[in-house]
Design a protein around this motif. Structure first.
Motif, PDB file in Angstrom:
ATOM      1  N   PRO A   1      -8.254  -6.944  -1.726  1.00 10.60           N
ATOM      2  CA  PRO A   1      -8.615  -5.364  -1.817  1.00 10.60           C
ATOM      3  C   PRO A   1      -7.726  -4.617  -2.289  1.00 10.60           C
ATOM      4  N   LEU A   2      -6.448  -4.838  -2.167  1.00 11.25           N
ATOM      5  CA  LEU A   2      -5.307  -3.859  -2.627  1.00 11.25           C
ATOM      6  C   LEU A   2      -5.282  -4.079  -4.121  1.00 11.25           C
TER       7      LEU A   2
ATOM      8  N   HIS B   1       2.353   1.796  -3.343  1.00  8.26           N
ATOM      9  CA  HIS B   1       1.226   2.495  -4.160  1.00  8.26           C
ATOM     10  C   HIS B   1       1.123   3.834  -3.999  1.00  8.26           C
ATOM     11  N   THR B   2       0.851   4.322  -2.835  1.00  6.70           N
ATOM     12  CA  THR B   2       0.676   5.581  -2.441  1.00  6.70           C
ATOM     13  C   THR B   2       1.678   6.476  -2.814  1.00  6.70           C
TER      14      THR B   2
ATOM     15  N   LEU C   1      -7.495  -4.576  -6.179  1.00 10.47           N
ATOM     16  CA  LEU C   1      -8.442  -3.886  -6.611  1.00 10.47           C
ATOM     17  C   LEU C   1      -8.235  -2.354  -6.678  1.00 10.47           C
ATOM     18  N   LYS C   2      -7.506  -1.982  -5.530  1.00 11.77           N
ATOM     19  CA  LYS C   2      -7.185  -0.504  -5.440  1.00 11.77           C
ATOM     20  C   LYS C   2      -6.392  -0.186  -6.642  1.00 11.77           C
ATOM     21  N   LEU C   3      -5.349  -1.173  -6.860  1.00  8.40           N
ATOM     22  CA  LEU C   3      -4.225  -0.991  -7.856  1.00  8.40           C
ATOM     23  C   LEU C   3      -4.739  -0.943  -9.499  1.00  8.40           C
TER      24      LEU C   3
ATOM     25  N   ASP D   1      -8.045  -5.864 -11.200  1.00 10.83           N
ATOM     26  CA  ASP D   1      -9.227  -6.359 -11.022  1.00 10.83           C
ATOM     27  C   ASP D   1      -9.307  -7.846 -11.392  1.00 10.83           C
TER      28      ASP D   1
ATOM     29  N   ASN E   1     -17.806  -0.811 -11.580  1.00 18.11           N
ATOM     30  CA  ASN E   1     -16.901   0.014 -12.081  1.00 18.11           C
ATOM     31  C   ASN E   1     -16.571  -0.373 -13.748  1.00 18.11           C
TER      32      ASN E   1
ATOM     33  N   GLN F   1       0.869  -1.309  -0.211  1.00 20.30           N
ATOM     34  CA  GLN F   1       0.120  -0.016  -0.050  1.00 20.30           C
ATOM     35  C   GLN F   1       0.883   1.309  -0.044  1.00 20.30           C
TER      36      GLN F   1
ATOM     37  N   HIS G   1     -17.243  -5.087  -7.134  1.00 14.82           N
ATOM     38  CA  HIS G   1     -16.585  -3.824  -7.575  1.00 14.82           C
ATOM     39  C   HIS G   1     -16.465  -3.701  -9.054  1.00 14.82           C
TER      40      HIS G   1
END
Length: 104
Positions: free
Chosen positions: A56-57, A33-34, A59-61, A64, A90, A30, A86
């Motif tokens: 979940p991460l 990524h940030t 997905l955030k990245l 998918d 999207n 994470q 998700h």
């Protein structure tokens, strides 16, 4: 990061991360990524052993498909539904339906 490439950073981090038992590697991914290093974050996530941490991460990245495949591999229905909802939210419906057909 003093200009080091994602690959160089990963090679330096890998041995240390593999020896960190019980520490959620997803937190480090994470941070990568940030910090603007999504490729490094994705590679670090490959070390994480807990699907509830890495799906979940992914997905955030924007990974998918990888998140869906990993959730299916884990057998965790909640993670599978998380990915599906998700993607339904999207993605274009036709693309979502194609994924459903391709991943029975």
């Amino acid at each position: 990061s003093n200009g080091l490439s994602d690959d160089v950073l990963y090679e330096a981090l890998f041995p240390k991360l593999k020896s960190c038992v019980g520490i959620p590697i997803a937190h480090i991914a994470q941070y990568a990524h940030t910090s603007g290093r999504p490729k490094l974050a994705t590679r670090i996530l490959e070390i994480e052993s807990s699907p509830s941490q890495y799906v979940p991460l992914y997905l955030k990245l924007g990974e998918d498909i990888r998140a869906l495949e990993k959730s299916i591999d884990s057998g965790d229905e909640d993670l599978i539904y998380l990915c599906l909802f998700h993607m339904l939210k999207n993605w274009q419906l036709k693309d979502f339906l194609k994924v459903i057909v391709d991943h029975p």
